[in-house]
Write an enzyme that holds these catalytic residues in place. Structure first.
Site, PDB file in Angstrom:
ATOM      1  N   LYS A 122       0.825  -1.214   0.000  1.00  0.00           N
ATOM      2  CA  LYS A 122       0.000   0.000   0.000  1.00  0.00           C
ATOM      3  C   LYS A 122       0.863   1.270   0.000  1.00  0.00           C
ATOM      4  O   LYS A 122       0.409   2.314  -0.449  1.00  0.00           O
ATOM      5  CB  LYS A 122      -0.968  -0.026   1.175  1.00  0.00           C
ATOM      6  CG  LYS A 122      -2.044  -1.096   0.978  1.00  0.00           C
ATOM      7  CD  LYS A 122      -3.082  -1.106   2.059  1.00  0.00           C
ATOM      8  CE  LYS A 122      -4.211  -2.074   1.735  1.00  0.00           C
ATOM      9  NZ  LYS A 122      -3.813  -3.501   1.846  1.00  0.00           N
TER      10      LYS A 122
HETATM   11  C1  LIG Z   1      -4.383  -4.573   1.277  1.00  0.00           C
HETATM   12  C2  LIG Z   1      -3.611  -5.841   1.138  1.00  0.00           C
HETATM   13  C3  LIG Z   1      -3.995  -6.858   0.225  1.00  0.00           C
HETATM   14  C4  LIG Z   1      -5.253  -6.784  -0.611  1.00  0.00           C
HETATM   15  O1  LIG Z   1      -5.183  -5.819  -1.625  1.00  0.00           O
HETATM   16  P1  LIG Z   1      -6.499  -5.314  -2.367  1.00  0.00           P
HETATM   17  O2  LIG Z   1      -6.070  -4.166  -3.196  1.00  0.00           O
HETATM   18  O3  LIG Z   1      -7.451  -4.904  -1.270  1.00  0.00           O
HETATM   19  O4  LIG Z   1      -7.053  -6.444  -3.166  1.00  0.00           O
HETATM   20  C5  LIG Z   1      -3.191  -7.981   0.100  1.00  0.00           C
HETATM   21  N1  LIG Z   1      -2.080  -8.122   0.865  1.00  0.00           N
HETATM   22  C6  LIG Z   1      -1.687  -7.177   1.744  1.00  0.00           C
HETATM   23  C7  LIG Z   1      -0.468  -7.410   2.554  1.00  0.00           C
HETATM   24  C8  LIG Z   1      -2.428  -6.002   1.919  1.00  0.00           C
HETATM   25  O5  LIG Z   1      -2.043  -5.078   2.814  1.00  0.00           O
END
Ligand SMILES: *Cc1c(COP(=O)(O)O)cnc(C)c1O
Length: 477
Positions: A122
């Site tokens: 993120k």
């Molecule tokens: C947020 C997250 C996901 C999922 O991603 P999306 O965009 O919501 O599908 C997967 N793995 C980790 C470690 C995350 O923080």
């Protein structure tokens, strides 16, 4: 480039006009009016580009010069994608690559996306958002108070992106004593004056409900300039398109080659960016959607039925950042799948928003899913531990639980002659308990994060009380 809503009833707006908000006024999500196309010659020119130049080549096609001048966009991108910001790479990886690849075996790679400050992918988009917010707010002479709820990863990525940013305050709600020790320390040890951590005596959904209640108070929202950085924010999706290009170019020699990506998925934000990269002309074969026990997406791609589960039927798993009851960004893909008919999307989501489901098998739209490259699979706790152990034994690489979900499904669905890139969405240090369970020892963590849990922490504790949260925002703005 203008942005339109998936529900077809909102005016078309520019990139910076939709940047600070969430949903379109008609309840839909924003998408570009048309997808810019990258030709064979474009891709050839992109080979060998640094991540920053790649990001500019892509984002400058999504943001008009009259909206954000190219020079300013360039400066924002250069400030964001620096080796010092994404420096938590493995031995042998180069932080200058920003999203380096790690070869596990022929035609099987990890695409490392979690080398930023909070050790999850993120950061890739949120860091850009932080710099874009500061720029756009300064230009408009405005400020914003970002209100969010987190179970861990989103909140920390948002806070590390927004800390110290002029014109921005962050009020982040989290469930009291329910995040991992590492996640709690990461957020609560921030001492920046514009960051406020509010621990709610309840579960994540209680925190989420408070955010919704505050946002639905339109007078309060307008007066206190409440903003959002949740995963439906278009700026986040746009930033994520870049690393699909970067990954493709890293493992191919010419543009006749195709690659596949496996994406650990929850809200469908990350893999939606892959879909958009493919629509822009990137030669992607498969987009592998990997879920955990919360398999609402796997069910859709196997059956054509989209049936959100509701909070009460959402499992708490050892890949917690994928524990979702509905996939907020899924609407963007369905809009493309049904031929970009806003009326059709309104219809489908009328049943979803009423707590129901929809079935795209009956009307033929589901038959077109293979044209978009999507396939799916799911993983459970035992699969995840097994995959972590096997990856350690076979390649000497420790992966986290979310990445393990992606790799498990990738191994089931990959084609032998097509390179498969598994998106590494978090570093194992972030989810120590599961690694200890799988491997019997604590994963290594970046040296300067040793002792993180011992730093002084700053947060306020509150009951599940909308008015208390509002009063806190009023008192601190
Ligand atoms: C947020 C997250 C996901 C999922 O991603 P999306 O965009 O919501 O599908 C997967 N793995 C980790 C470690 C995350 O923080």
């Amino acid at each position: 480039m203008k942005y339109i809503s998936t529900r077809g009833q909102s005016p078309a707006l520019s990139f910076s006009e939709i940047l600070l908000g969430g949903l379109a006024p008609d309840g839909g999500l924003y998408l570009p009016e048309t997808y810019p196309q990258f030709t064979d010659a474009d891709l050839t020119a992109m080979r060998g580009m640094h991540y920053r130049d790649l990001a500019f080549a892509i984002l400058s096609r999504l943001v008009d010069e009259s909206d954000i001048p190219a020079n300013d966009l360039r400066t924002i991108i250069n400030k964001t994608y620096r080796a010092e910001v994404y420096g938590y790479v493995r031995d042998g990886q180069n932080a200058e690559d920003i999203t380096p690849t790690l070869k596990l075996e022929d035609n099987l790679y990890l695409l490392s996306l979690s080398n930023g400050p909070t050790l999850a992918f993120k950061d890739m988009a949120m860091q850009l958002l932080g710099n874009l917010f500061e720029y756009v707010l300064a230009k408009k002479g405005e400020t914003t108070n970002i209100l969010g709820a987190t179970s861990g990863d989103t909140g920390s990525a948002a806070e590390y992106a927004m800390r110290g940013k002029k014109g921005v305050r962050v009020f982040m709600l989290s469930p009291y004593q329910k995040m991992s020790r590492f996640q709690t320390a990461q957020m609560f040890s921030l001492q920046d004056e514009n960051i406020f951590n509010i621990a709610i005596k309840g579960v994540f959904d209680d925190a989420q409900d408070i955010v919704k209640a505050v946002s639905n108070d339109h007078a309060f929202k307008a007066q206190y300039k409440i903003g959002a950085v949740n995963s439906i924010n278009w700026g986040r999706i746009a930033a994520q398109v870049v690393y699909y290009f970067k990954g493709y170019l890293a493992v191919t020699q010419n543009n006749n080659q195709k690659v596949s990506f496996a994406v650990p998925s929850g809200n469908f934000g990350n893999v939606c960016a892959g879909h958009i990269a493919r629509m822009m002309g990137l030669p992607i074969d498969q987009l592998v959607v990997a879920t955990n026990e919360n398999d609402v997406l796997d069910e859709f791609f196997k059956t054509g039925v989209y049936r959100p589960r509701g909070a009460a039927n959402t499992y708490h798993t050892s890949s917690p950042s994928m524990d979702i009851s509905k996939a907020s960004n899924f609407e963007r893909f369905v809009y493309d799948l049904v031929g970009r008919e806003g009326a059709k999307v309104r219809d489908l989501w009328a049943s979803v928003d009423a707590g129901g489901a929809f079935d795209l098998k009956a009307d033929g739209a589901f038959n077109r899913v293979p044209d978009y490259g999507f396939v799916s699979g799911s993983s459970n706790h035992a699969n995840r531990l097994h995959t972590i152990r096997e990856t350690q034994a076979k390649y000497g690489v420790t992966i986290d639980t979310h990445t393990a979900d992606g790799l498990k499904v990738a191994l089931e669905l990959r084609k032998p002659d097509v390179p498969m890139l598994v998106l590494e969405t978090a570093l194992p240090a972030k989810f120590e308990d599961a690694i200890v369970e799988a491997l019997g020892h604590v994963p290594s963590r970046p040296a300067n994060l040793n002792g993180l849990e011992d730093l002084p922490q700053r947060s306020v504790v509150m009951d599940v009380d909308v008015n208390a949260v509002k009063a806190f925002i009023v008192a601190n703005t």
